[in-house]
Design a protein around this motif. Sequence first.
Motif, PDB file in Angstrom:
ATOM      1  N   VAL A  55       0.829  -1.206   0.000  1.00  0.00           N
ATOM      2  CA  VAL A  55       0.000   0.000   0.000  1.00  0.00           C
ATOM      3  C   VAL A  55       0.866   1.259   0.000  1.00  0.00           C
ATOM      4  O   VAL A  55       0.655   2.171  -0.794  1.00  0.00           O
ATOM      5  CB  VAL A  55      -0.971   0.018   1.207  1.00  0.00           C
ATOM      6  CG1 VAL A  55      -1.741   1.333   1.270  1.00  0.00           C
ATOM      7  CG2 VAL A  55      -1.937  -1.147   1.134  1.00  0.00           C
ATOM      8  N   ILE A  56       1.871   1.317   0.906  1.00  0.00           N
ATOM      9  CA  ILE A  56       2.600   2.584   1.023  1.00  0.00           C
ATOM     10  C   ILE A  56       3.745   2.736   0.022  1.00  0.00           C
ATOM     11  O   ILE A  56       4.117   3.839  -0.308  1.00  0.00           O
ATOM     12  CB  ILE A  56       3.112   2.871   2.466  1.00  0.00           C
ATOM     13  CG1 ILE A  56       4.166   1.875   2.931  1.00  0.00           C
ATOM     14  CG2 ILE A  56       1.976   2.895   3.460  1.00  0.00           C
ATOM     15  CD1 ILE A  56       4.614   2.132   4.372  1.00  0.00           C
ATOM     16  N   HIS A  57       4.276   1.638  -0.481  1.00  0.00           N
ATOM     17  CA  HIS A  57       5.430   1.763  -1.376  1.00  0.00           C
ATOM     18  C   HIS A  57       5.132   1.377  -2.827  1.00  0.00           C
ATOM     19  O   HIS A  57       5.934   1.662  -3.704  1.00  0.00           O
ATOM     20  CB  HIS A  57       6.589   0.883  -0.890  1.00  0.00           C
ATOM     21  CG  HIS A  57       7.034   1.172   0.515  1.00  0.00           C
ATOM     22  ND1 HIS A  57       7.518   2.400   0.896  1.00  0.00           N
ATOM     23  CD2 HIS A  57       7.049   0.394   1.626  1.00  0.00           C
ATOM     24  CE1 HIS A  57       7.840   2.354   2.192  1.00  0.00           C
ATOM     25  NE2 HIS A  57       7.546   1.151   2.659  1.00  0.00           N
ATOM     26  N   ARG A  88      19.922  -3.487   1.734  1.00  0.00           N
ATOM     27  CA  ARG A  88      19.739  -2.256   2.484  1.00  0.00           C
ATOM     28  C   ARG A  88      18.300  -2.171   3.012  1.00  0.00           C
ATOM     29  O   ARG A  88      18.062  -1.811   4.169  1.00  0.00           O
ATOM     30  CB  ARG A  88      20.034  -1.075   1.563  1.00  0.00           C
ATOM     31  CG  ARG A  88      20.093   0.228   2.280  1.00  0.00           C
ATOM     32  CD  ARG A  88      21.038   1.178   1.560  1.00  0.00           C
ATOM     33  NE  ARG A  88      21.048   2.450   2.257  1.00  0.00           N
ATOM     34  CZ  ARG A  88      20.887   3.630   1.661  1.00  0.00           C
ATOM     35  NH1 ARG A  88      20.714   3.698   0.361  1.00  0.00           N
ATOM     36  NH2 ARG A  88      20.901   4.729   2.374  1.00  0.00           N
ATOM     37  N   ALA A  89      17.349  -2.504   2.168  1.00  0.00           N
ATOM     38  CA  ALA A  89      15.934  -2.454   2.572  1.00  0.00           C
ATOM     39  C   ALA A  89      15.651  -3.409   3.730  1.00  0.00           C
ATOM     40  O   ALA A  89      14.766  -3.159   4.548  1.00  0.00           O
ATOM     41  CB  ALA A  89      15.032  -2.787   1.379  1.00  0.00           C
ATOM     42  N   MET A  90      16.423  -4.487   3.808  1.00  0.00           N
ATOM     43  CA  MET A  90      16.225  -5.477   4.872  1.00  0.00           C
ATOM     44  C   MET A  90      16.763  -5.003   6.229  1.00  0.00           C
ATOM     45  O   MET A  90      16.481  -5.618   7.248  1.00  0.00           O
ATOM     46  CB  MET A  90      16.935  -6.792   4.513  1.00  0.00           C
ATOM     47  CG  MET A  90      16.279  -7.617   3.422  1.00  0.00           C
ATOM     48  SD  MET A  90      14.634  -8.211   3.853  1.00  0.00           S
ATOM     49  CE  MET A  90      14.969  -9.170   5.316  1.00  0.00           C
ATOM     50  N   GLY A  93      15.297  -0.293  10.485  1.00  0.00           N
ATOM     51  CA  GLY A  93      15.350   1.172  10.548  1.00  0.00           C
ATOM     52  C   GLY A  93      15.465   1.835   9.190  1.00  0.00           C
ATOM     53  O   GLY A  93      15.276   3.036   9.074  1.00  0.00           O
ATOM     54  N   TYR A  94      15.784   1.069   8.140  1.00  0.00           N
ATOM     55  CA  TYR A  94      15.856   1.685   6.813  1.00  0.00           C
ATOM     56  C   TYR A  94      14.459   1.865   6.240  1.00  0.00           C
ATOM     57  O   TYR A  94      13.686   0.916   6.130  1.00  0.00           O
ATOM     58  CB  TYR A  94      16.700   0.851   5.836  1.00  0.00           C
ATOM     59  CG  TYR A  94      16.694   1.444   4.448  1.00  0.00           C
ATOM     60  CD1 TYR A  94      17.521   2.521   4.140  1.00  0.00           C
ATOM     61  CD2 TYR A  94      15.813   0.979   3.469  1.00  0.00           C
ATOM     62  CE1 TYR A  94      17.490   3.098   2.879  1.00  0.00           C
ATOM     63  CE2 TYR A  94      15.776   1.562   2.199  1.00  0.00           C
ATOM     64  CZ  TYR A  94      16.620   2.616   1.917  1.00  0.00           C
ATOM     65  OH  TYR A  94      16.576   3.194   0.678  1.00  0.00           O
ATOM     66  N   SER A  95      14.131   3.096   5.858  1.00  0.00           N
ATOM     67  CA  SER A  95      12.814   3.374   5.305  1.00  0.00           C
ATOM     68  C   SER A  95      12.850   4.569   4.384  1.00  0.00           C
ATOM     69  O   SER A  95      13.545   5.548   4.645  1.00  0.00           O
ATOM     70  CB  SER A  95      11.824   3.657   6.442  1.00  0.00           C
ATOM     71  OG  SER A  95      10.582   4.068   5.898  1.00  0.00           O
ATOM     72  N   THR A  96      12.112   4.493   3.294  1.00  0.00           N
ATOM     73  CA  THR A  96      11.978   5.638   2.398  1.00  0.00           C
ATOM     74  C   THR A  96      10.596   6.283   2.555  1.00  0.00           C
ATOM     75  O   THR A  96      10.198   7.114   1.744  1.00  0.00           O
ATOM     76  CB  THR A  96      12.159   5.202   0.924  1.00  0.00           C
ATOM     77  OG1 THR A  96      11.160   4.216   0.619  1.00  0.00           O
ATOM     78  CG2 THR A  96      13.537   4.613   0.686  1.00  0.00           C
ATOM     79  N   ALA A  97       9.855   5.889   3.603  1.00  0.00           N
ATOM     80  CA  ALA A  97       8.495   6.418   3.788  1.00  0.00           C
ATOM     81  C   ALA A  97       8.511   7.927   4.024  1.00  0.00           C
ATOM     82  O   ALA A  97       9.424   8.455   4.654  1.00  0.00           O
ATOM     83  CB  ALA A  97       7.818   5.708   4.960  1.00  0.00           C
ATOM     84  N   SER A  98       7.484   8.601   3.516  1.00  0.00           N
ATOM     85  CA  SER A  98       7.396  10.061   3.656  1.00  0.00           C
ATOM     86  C   SER A  98       6.952  10.439   5.070  1.00  0.00           C
ATOM     87  O   SER A  98       6.485   9.599   5.833  1.00  0.00           O
ATOM     88  CB  SER A  98       6.371  10.596   2.659  1.00  0.00           C
ATOM     89  OG  SER A  98       5.085  10.117   3.020  1.00  0.00           O
ATOM     90  N   GLY A 109      10.757   1.204   9.332  1.00  0.00           N
ATOM     91  CA  GLY A 109      11.824   0.413   8.723  1.00  0.00           C
ATOM     92  C   GLY A 109      11.947  -0.970   9.343  1.00  0.00           C
ATOM     93  O   GLY A 109      13.003  -1.599   9.301  1.00  0.00           O
ATOM     94  N   MET A 110      10.867  -1.447   9.912  1.00  0.00           N
ATOM     95  CA  MET A 110      10.880  -2.747  10.592  1.00  0.00           C
ATOM     96  C   MET A 110      10.048  -3.793   9.858  1.00  0.00           C
ATOM     97  O   MET A 110       9.928  -4.924  10.316  1.00  0.00           O
ATOM     98  CB  MET A 110      10.324  -2.605  12.011  1.00  0.00           C
ATOM     99  CG  MET A 110      11.206  -1.843  12.955  1.00  0.00           C
ATOM    100  SD  MET A 110      12.726  -2.738  13.277  1.00  0.00           S
ATOM    101  CE  MET A 110      12.057  -4.170  14.127  1.00  0.00           C
ATOM    102  N   GLY A 111       9.449  -3.389   8.736  1.00  0.00           N
ATOM    103  CA  GLY A 111       8.531  -4.295   8.051  1.00  0.00           C
ATOM    104  C   GLY A 111       9.220  -5.525   7.481  1.00  0.00           C
ATOM    105  O   GLY A 111       8.895  -6.660   7.831  1.00  0.00           O
ATOM    106  N   LEU A 112      10.189  -5.302   6.599  1.00  0.00           N
ATOM    107  CA  LEU A 112      10.896  -6.440   6.000  1.00  0.00           C
ATOM    108  C   LEU A 112      11.626  -7.260   7.070  1.00  0.00           C
ATOM    109  O   LEU A 112      11.550  -8.498   7.039  1.00  0.00           O
ATOM    110  CB  LEU A 112      11.847  -5.954   4.893  1.00  0.00           C
ATOM    111  CG  LEU A 112      11.162  -5.368   3.646  1.00  0.00           C
ATOM    112  CD1 LEU A 112      12.196  -4.747   2.695  1.00  0.00           C
ATOM    113  CD2 LEU A 112      10.367  -6.437   2.904  1.00  0.00           C
ATOM    114  N   PRO A 113      12.303  -6.606   8.036  1.00  0.00           N
ATOM    115  CA  PRO A 113      12.923  -7.418   9.106  1.00  0.00           C
ATOM    116  C   PRO A 113      11.904  -8.235   9.901  1.00  0.00           C
ATOM    117  O   PRO A 113      12.175  -9.394  10.238  1.00  0.00           O
ATOM    118  CB  PRO A 113      13.584  -6.365  10.011  1.00  0.00           C
ATOM    119  CG  PRO A 113      13.848  -5.199   9.118  1.00  0.00           C
ATOM    120  CD  PRO A 113      12.703  -5.186   8.132  1.00  0.00           C
TER     121      PRO A 113
END
Lengths: 140, 107
Positions: A55-57, A88-90, A93-98, A109-113
């Motif tokens: 949804v967000i990305h 990097r996405a994994m 804390g890494y996130s490109t969300a606005s 930045g915790m979704g993929l982990p």
Amino acid sequence: MSEALKFHFTVDGEDFTSAGKASVQVKKNLRQLGLPPEIIRRVSIAMYEGEINMVIHAGGGEADVAVTEDCVEIFLHDSGPGIKDIDRAMQEGYSTASDSIRSLGFGAGMGLPNMKRYTDYMDIKSTVGKGTDITMKVML
Amino acid sequence: MTVNELLNHGFNAVSLPEPEREITGVYIGDLLSWVMGRAKASDAWITIMSNENILAVAALADTACIITAEHVEISDSVKNTAELKGINILSFDGSAYDAAVKLHGLI
Ligand SMILES: Nc1ncnc2c1ncn2[C@@H]1O[C@H](COP(=O)(O)OP(=O)(O)O)[C@@H](O)[C@H]1O
Ligand SMILES: [Mg+2]
């Protein structure tokens, strides 16, 4: 039972407020099947994170869940922008969300982990400009 | 203790479709991924988030109730959806810390 039980969902990329609908439905279905609560919880968390990411990305996507004799398999497909650097996405804390997305409580930045942590198997295939396919399995 | 027993202790009902749910622990957080991953089933979840997405998180993490702290307002639409979906929401007129301290003495 040797035939897999299958559920299919279209995840709407426009509607933030209903994000998580598919995951909540899957949780209900797995409960009705009588799967152990801890398995249901892990599937729910992993699927919700994947659903929210679509949804967000990625402007939405498709989710397929199959329950077989030995696992619950979640397959997510979107035709969004793709992920350039998966390693990097994994990272936590890494996130490109606005900022507006963050103000809703997403973008930690915790979704993929989380998806990795709560499943037994996870595979990401992503092509920039084309989309992302994620397969996850939780063993029964 | 059950969710509706909190009502006598400074917690106000916003949505209470499952009043008899047992509370066995507490989780505090506003980042939804952390709550999803760390809150335990039957926790009371204290947060300052109030948008509709908290309902899916509470349903999936299977928390006993959402407790909004710091006078956070819940819109009628979120309240109605919570009632429909069986999600308990209480509000607390103090900080998340004060709410947690109170819960610590009760559960
Ligand atoms: N389906 C997707 N399509 C495109 N990019 C994605 C997708 N899922 C994740 N990403 C990218 O990976 C990053 C990390 O994802 P995640 O760990 O879920 O954190 P968050 O969603 O909080 O940003 C995202 O910020 C985004 O850049
Ligand atoms: Mg995410």
